[in-house]
Scaffold this motif. Structure first.
Motif, mmCIF file in Angstrom:
data_model
loop_
_atom_site.group_PDB
_atom_site.id
_atom_site.type_symbol
_atom_site.label_atom_id
_atom_site.label_comp_id
_atom_site.label_asym_id
_atom_site.label_seq_id
_atom_site.Cartn_x
_atom_site.Cartn_y
_atom_site.Cartn_z
ATOM 1 N N THR A 2 0.834 -1.201 0.000
ATOM 2 C CA THR A 2 0.000 0.000 0.000
ATOM 3 C C THR A 2 0.871 1.254 0.000
ATOM 4 O OG1 THR A 2 -0.145 -0.212 2.408
ATOM 5 C CG2 THR A 2 -1.942 -1.122 1.114
ATOM 6 N N SER A 3 0.231 2.417 -0.097
ATOM 7 C CA SER A 3 0.975 3.670 -0.222
ATOM 8 C C SER A 3 1.795 3.999 1.024
ATOM 9 C CB SER A 3 0.007 4.824 -0.512
ATOM 10 O OG SER A 3 -0.900 5.004 0.563
ATOM 11 N N ASP A 4 1.417 3.441 2.175
ATOM 12 C CA ASP A 4 2.179 3.683 3.399
ATOM 13 C C ASP A 4 3.276 2.638 3.601
ATOM 14 O OD1 ASP A 4 0.215 1.806 3.692
ATOM 15 O OD2 ASP A 4 -0.329 2.345 5.735
ATOM 16 N N GLY A 5 3.569 1.885 2.534
ATOM 17 C CA GLY A 5 4.688 0.953 2.564
ATOM 18 C C GLY A 5 4.413 -0.367 3.246
ATOM 19 N N LYS A 6 3.165 -0.652 3.549
ATOM 20 C CA LYS A 6 2.843 -1.903 4.235
ATOM 21 C C LYS A 6 2.513 -3.001 3.231
ATOM 22 C CE LYS A 6 1.339 0.296 8.494
ATOM 23 N NZ LYS A 6 0.264 0.472 9.486
ATOM 24 N N LYS A 7 3.080 -4.175 3.467
ATOM 25 C CA LYS A 7 2.844 -5.315 2.586
ATOM 26 C C LYS A 7 1.663 -6.126 3.111
ATOM 27 C CE LYS A 7 7.657 -5.699 1.103
ATOM 28 N NZ LYS A 7 8.861 -6.567 1.009
ATOM 29 N N THR A 8 0.855 -6.562 2.190
ATOM 30 C CA THR A 8 -0.317 -7.347 2.564
ATOM 31 C C THR A 8 -0.664 -8.289 1.425
ATOM 32 O OG1 THR A 8 -2.631 -7.221 3.282
ATOM 33 C CG2 THR A 8 -1.924 -5.630 1.645
ATOM 34 N N ASP A 9 -1.509 -9.243 1.703
ATOM 35 C CA ASP A 9 -2.030 -10.099 0.634
ATOM 36 C C ASP A 9 -3.537 -10.191 0.790
ATOM 37 O OD1 ASP A 9 -2.689 -12.978 1.990
ATOM 38 O OD2 ASP A 9 -0.930 -12.069 2.933
ATOM 39 N N VAL A 10 -4.203 -10.357 -0.334
ATOM 40 C CA VAL A 10 -5.661 -10.332 -0.336
ATOM 41 C C VAL A 10 -6.190 -11.360 -1.330
ATOM 42 C CG1 VAL A 10 -5.688 -8.488 -2.059
ATOM 43 C CG2 VAL A 10 -7.693 -8.851 -0.626
ATOM 44 N N LYS A 11 -7.306 -11.970 -0.984
ATOM 45 C CA LYS A 11 -7.933 -12.963 -1.854
ATOM 46 C C LYS A 11 -8.913 -12.262 -2.788
ATOM 47 C CE LYS A 11 -10.301 -17.441 -1.662
ATOM 48 N NZ LYS A 11 -10.892 -18.454 -0.744
#
Length: 267
Positions: free
Chosen positions: A79-88
């Protein structure tokens, strides 16, 4: 007699061969598919076959699905705040029948499942990264969730449709969240609950105050109306009647004579 038997036998053989040849020269395209014709002389024919039975000669026919397919895929993004995530992500698509031959020529012998897990998966990954990079993780799981989803759908459609893949709809689940973001979400929820409680208490007090004020107004109006009725009913005759009743009750009356007024008590 022998010649006749030979002719009959030859006729049977011809009929059998013609029947078998007929089955060979015709092919059936199943419902939900188009037929891709590959000529034995080399190359794919330019026009796909619609569902039904077709004369194909010696061409080889490959069934190619054009019905809607539903796919689920998990993508990793930042995301724009540099946080990594994963989504289905779940989406539905179908192959444009008019472009089925072009798809077959582009991807060769790869079946539709291989295209879904390969080329389409890459396009979805790219579209997801571009869209999610415009929002913070907190926005994605909150106020801008719909915008992020719409951005992914639009980018994915633009990437896939020129090649014959029509993306119909798309949705995604809740992204994975780090502890800091989860705490922020919890704080927002708690603040919202506190605000709602305060609003409810204020509204209750306001309602009670209004009810008390209305009750006082109603009582005052009733008292004023009663006083008005009493005042309206008092006149000279009423006063005289009340005075006479009082004198009778206390045992005395006033007698008017020619010369003077005399009070006399009765026994």
């Amino acid at each position: 007699m022998g010649k006749q038997v030979k002719f009959i036998g030859l006729g049977v053989v011809v009929v059998i061969l013609a029947t078998l040849g007929g089955f060979k020269f015709f092919d059936r395209v199943e419902n939900g598919n188009v037929g891709i014709r590959y000529a034995i002389s080399g190359g794919v024919r330019d026009k796909a076959l619609s569902q039904g039975i077709h004369f194909v000669g010696l061409d080889y026919v490959t069934q190619y699905p054009i019905k809607t397919q539903s796919i689920k895929q998990r993508v990793a993004v930042a995301t724009s705040d540099g946080k990594k995530t994963d989504v289905k992500i779940s989406y539905s698509y179908h192959v444009d029948p008019s472009k089925a031959v072009a798809i077959y020529k582009k991807f060769g012998s790869a079946d539709i499942h291989a295209i879904e897990t390969g080329w389409l998966a890459q396009k979805l990954q790219k579209a997801s990264r571009e869209s999610m990079a415009k929002f913070t993780l907190l926005e994605v799981v909150g106020t801008d969730s719909t915008k992020a989803q719409a951005g992914i759908l639009k980018s994915f459609q633009q990437a896939a449709e020129p090649y014959g893949f029509v993306v119909e709809d798309l949705s995604f689940g809740t992204p994975s969240i780090d502890e800091q973001t989860q705490k922020s979400i919890d704080d927002i929820i708690k603040a919202g609950q506190d605000n709602k409680k305060a609003e409810l208490e204020a509204k209750t007090k306001e309602t009670q105050a209004k009810a008390d004020a209305d009750a006082k107004i109603t009582a005052a109006n009733a008292e004023a109306e009663a006083n008005n009725k009493i005042n309206a009913s008092i006149n000279d005759q009423t006063i005289a009647y009340m005075e006479a009743q009082a004198r009778l009750k206390h045992g005395w009356v006033t007698v008017q004579t020619n010369d003077a007024m005399v009070d006399a008590k009765g026994n």
